[in-house]
Design an enzyme around this catalytic site. Structure first.
Site, short mmCIF file in Angstrom:
data_model
loop_
_atom_site.label_atom_id
_atom_site.label_comp_id
_atom_site.label_asym_id
_atom_site.label_seq_id
_atom_site.Cartn_x
_atom_site.Cartn_y
_atom_site.Cartn_z
N HIS A 14 0.88 -1.19 0.00
CA HIS A 14 0.00 0.00 0.00
C HIS A 14 0.90 1.23 0.00
CE1 HIS A 14 -3.74 2.30 1.47
NE2 HIS A 14 -2.79 3.19 1.26
N HIS A 16 1.61 5.34 -1.68
CA HIS A 16 1.22 6.53 -2.45
C HIS A 16 2.47 7.11 -3.10
CE1 HIS A 16 -2.85 6.70 -0.75
NE2 HIS A 16 -2.26 6.21 0.33
N LYS A 100 -9.37 -0.64 -5.84
CA LYS A 100 -9.40 0.00 -4.53
C LYS A 100 -10.77 0.59 -4.23
CE LYS A 100 -7.95 2.23 -0.85
NZ LYS A 100 -6.72 2.44 -0.11
N HIS A 137 -10.32 0.61 1.88
CA HIS A 137 -10.12 1.61 2.94
C HIS A 137 -11.33 1.46 3.87
CE1 HIS A 137 -8.64 5.55 4.56
NE2 HIS A 137 -9.81 5.43 5.14
N HIS A 175 -4.34 -1.00 5.92
CA HIS A 175 -3.92 -0.20 7.06
C HIS A 175 -4.86 -0.34 8.26
CE1 HIS A 175 -6.74 2.45 5.09
NE2 HIS A 175 -5.88 2.96 4.26
N ASP A 248 1.54 2.55 3.53
CA ASP A 248 0.69 3.73 3.38
C ASP A 248 1.54 5.00 3.46
OD1 ASP A 248 -1.56 5.22 2.95
OD2 ASP A 248 -2.36 5.01 4.97
C1 NCD Z 1 -3.52 8.94 2.22
C2 NCD Z 1 -3.12 10.00 1.20
O1 NCD Z 1 -2.57 11.03 1.59
O2 NCD Z 1 -3.33 9.79 0.00
N1 NCD Z 1 -3.51 9.54 3.52
C3 NCD Z 1 -3.38 8.88 4.70
O3 NCD Z 1 -3.52 9.51 5.74
N2 NCD Z 1 -3.13 7.59 4.73
C4 NCD Z 1 -4.84 8.38 1.86
C5 NCD Z 1 -5.18 7.10 2.57
O4 NCD Z 1 -4.60 6.06 2.33
O5 NCD Z 1 -6.09 7.13 3.42
ZN ZN Z 2 -3.14 5.12 1.75
#
Ligand code: NCD
Ligand code: ZN
Length: 346
Positions: A14, A16, A100, A137, A175, A248
Site C-alpha cells: 500500500h 502513495h 481499490k 479503505h 492499514h 501507506d
Molecule cells: C492517504 C493520502 O494522503 O493519499 N492519507 C493517509 O492519511 N493515509 C490516503 C489514505 O490512504 O487514506
Molecule cells: Zn493510503
C-alpha cells in the site's frame, strides 16, 4: 557489536507515489529498498480506467532513476460508474493487480469513491469471478460515527455484508488500526488479508494529541488507543500470513500538512525497514520480519517472493535519517519515530 539480518527484498502492499515532481522525489525512497509496490490510485483525477493505469505505470517507470529497479503493481480506483468489463480487461492483460474501494469522503482524494455500495455489486461479482483482489479503505464516513470508531463500524456495516454476499472475493483490509480489525482479519479465512503500516506499530493517539498537536503524526485511519497499537504489533510479529506490510507512505508537502486544516498522511518510505527491524527486535520477533515484509504479501497476491535480498544492520550508533525529502513542490517531512533507531539497510 554489529548484528545483521538478510531477508528477501520486501514489497510495499500500500503505497502513495503521487505524480509529477512529488513522484520524482519520493519514488527513489521506496525503490531503494522495495521490489514492488501496490500503487494507490487516488490521484487528481483518480486512476479509474485500465488506460489511465497503463499511462500512470509508464510515468512511474520513466521517473525511476537510472540503475534502480521497481515493479509498480497497478490498482484501479472503484467508482459507482466503473465498468466491470474494463476492469476484467485490465486484469486479463496483466496490468492491474487490484481494485481499490474508497468510501466517498473517507480520506485524501476520495470524493469519487463509493456512496451506495449496491451500485458496485456487478464489479465486485466480476472480480470474484476472475480472481481480482479488492483493497479496502475500511472506514465509514457518517458524521454521527466517532472518528475513532469508524473502522469497527465499517467492518460491521459494510465489509462483513460484502464478504457474506461475495465469499469468493479476495479482500485486503488496508492499514488496519484496531484490535477489531485484527480479530476480524484473523477470523476471515483464506480470502481475507490485512496490511499494517509501520507508523501504526509505533504511535497511538497520544502521540498526535498530547503535549501539543503533531500534524506529522496525523494520518487516516487515525492512530487509536494503546491497546489497539499493541494488538497490531502482536499481529504483525506473530508470523500469521494474514498480515503483511503496506506502509501507506503518503507524502504531502510541509506546507499542506502544517495548516489549520492539514492533510492526512505519514511519509515513511525512507526509514520504514529500519523502523520495522527496531519494532520486531523489541517484540523479540526478528525472525518474523521477512514473513511480514517480504513473504506473506506475495503469497496473498499469488506472486513469487523477490529473488534479491536486502541486509539490515544494527550498529552501536544511532542511524541518522534525513529529516526531510526535497521535492520541487516543497519539502516532505520524514516520519520521526521519536526514539533512536540503531538499524539501517546497508
Ligand atoms: C492517504 C493520502 O494522503 O493519499 N492519507 C493517509 O492519511 N493515509 C490516503 C489514505 O490512504 O487514506
Ligand atoms: Zn493510503
Amino acid at each position: 557489536m554489529t548484528q545483521s539480518l538478510t531477508i528477501a527484498r520486501p514489497d510495499d502492499w500500500h503505497l502513495h507515489l503521487r505524480d509529477g515532481a512529488m513522484m520524482q522525489a519520493v519514488l527513489p525512497e521506496t525503490a531503494r529498498h522495495f521490489g514492488r509496490g501496490i500503487i494507490m490510485p487516488n490521484l487528481v483525477p483518480p486512476v479509474v480506467t485500465g488506460a489511465q493505469a497503463a499511462a500512470y505505470r509508464e510515468r512511474i517507470l520513466a521517473a525511476l532513476p537510472e540503475g534502480m529497479t521497481f515493479d509498480p503493481q497497478m490498482v484501479l480506483y472503484l467508482t459507482e460508474d466503473t465498468d466491470p468489463e474494463d476492469v476484467a480487461a485490465a486484469h486479463a492483460s496483466g496490468l492491474v493487480k487490484a481494485v481499490k474501494l474508497y468510501p466517498a469522503g473517507a480520506t485524501t482524494n476520495s470524493a469519487s469513491g463509493v456512496q451506495n455500495f449496491d451500485n458496485v455489486r456487478p464489479v465486485l461479482e466480476k472480480m470474484a469471478e476472475i480472481g481480482l483482489h479488492l483493497c479496502v479503505h475500511g472506514e465509514v464516513t457518517n458524521h454521527d460515527v466517532d472518528i475513532f470508531d469508524r473502522e469497527a463500524v465499517f467492518i460491521d456495516r459494510i465489509l462483513d455484508p460484502i464478504r457474506k454476499a461475495t465469499p469468493e472475493l479476495r479482500v485486503i483490509m488496508e492499514h488496519i488500526t484496531t484490535k477489531d480489525g485484527v480479530d476480524y482479519a484473523k477470523s476471515g479465512g483464506d480470502n481475507l488479508g490485512a496490511t499494517i503500516t509501520t507508523h501504526h506499530l509505533i504511535i497511538n493517539r497520544n502521540h498526535i494529541l498530547a503535549g501539543g498537536i503533531k500534524p506529522h503524526y496525523y494520518c487516516l485511519p487515525v492512530a487509536k488507543r494503546e491497546k489497539h497499537r499493541l494488538a497490531l504489533r502482536a499481529a504483525a510479529t506473530s508470523g500469521d500470513k494474514t498480515f503483511f506490510l503496506g506502509t501507506d507512505s503518503a507524502p504531502h508537502t510541509d506546507e499542506n500538512k502544517l495548516l489549520p486544516c492539514g492533510c492526512a498522511g505519514c511519509f515513511t518510505a525512507t526509514n520504514t525497514m529500519a523502523l520495522l527491524a527496531h519494532v520486531f527486535e523489541e517484540e523479540d520477533a526478528l525472525d518474523k520480519l521477512e514473513g511480514f515484509a517480504s513473504k506473506h504479501g506475495p503469497a496473498f497476491y499469488g506472486l513469487p517472493v523477490n529473488d534479491s535480498t536486502i541486509t539490515l544492520t544494527k550498529s552501536d550508533t544511532a542511524t541518522t535519517f534525513p529529516e526531510k525529502i526535497k521535492s520541487a513542490d516543497g519539502p516532505v517531512t520524514v516520519f520521526d519515530p521519536g526514539f533512536p533507531v540503531f538499524w539501517d539497510v546497508t
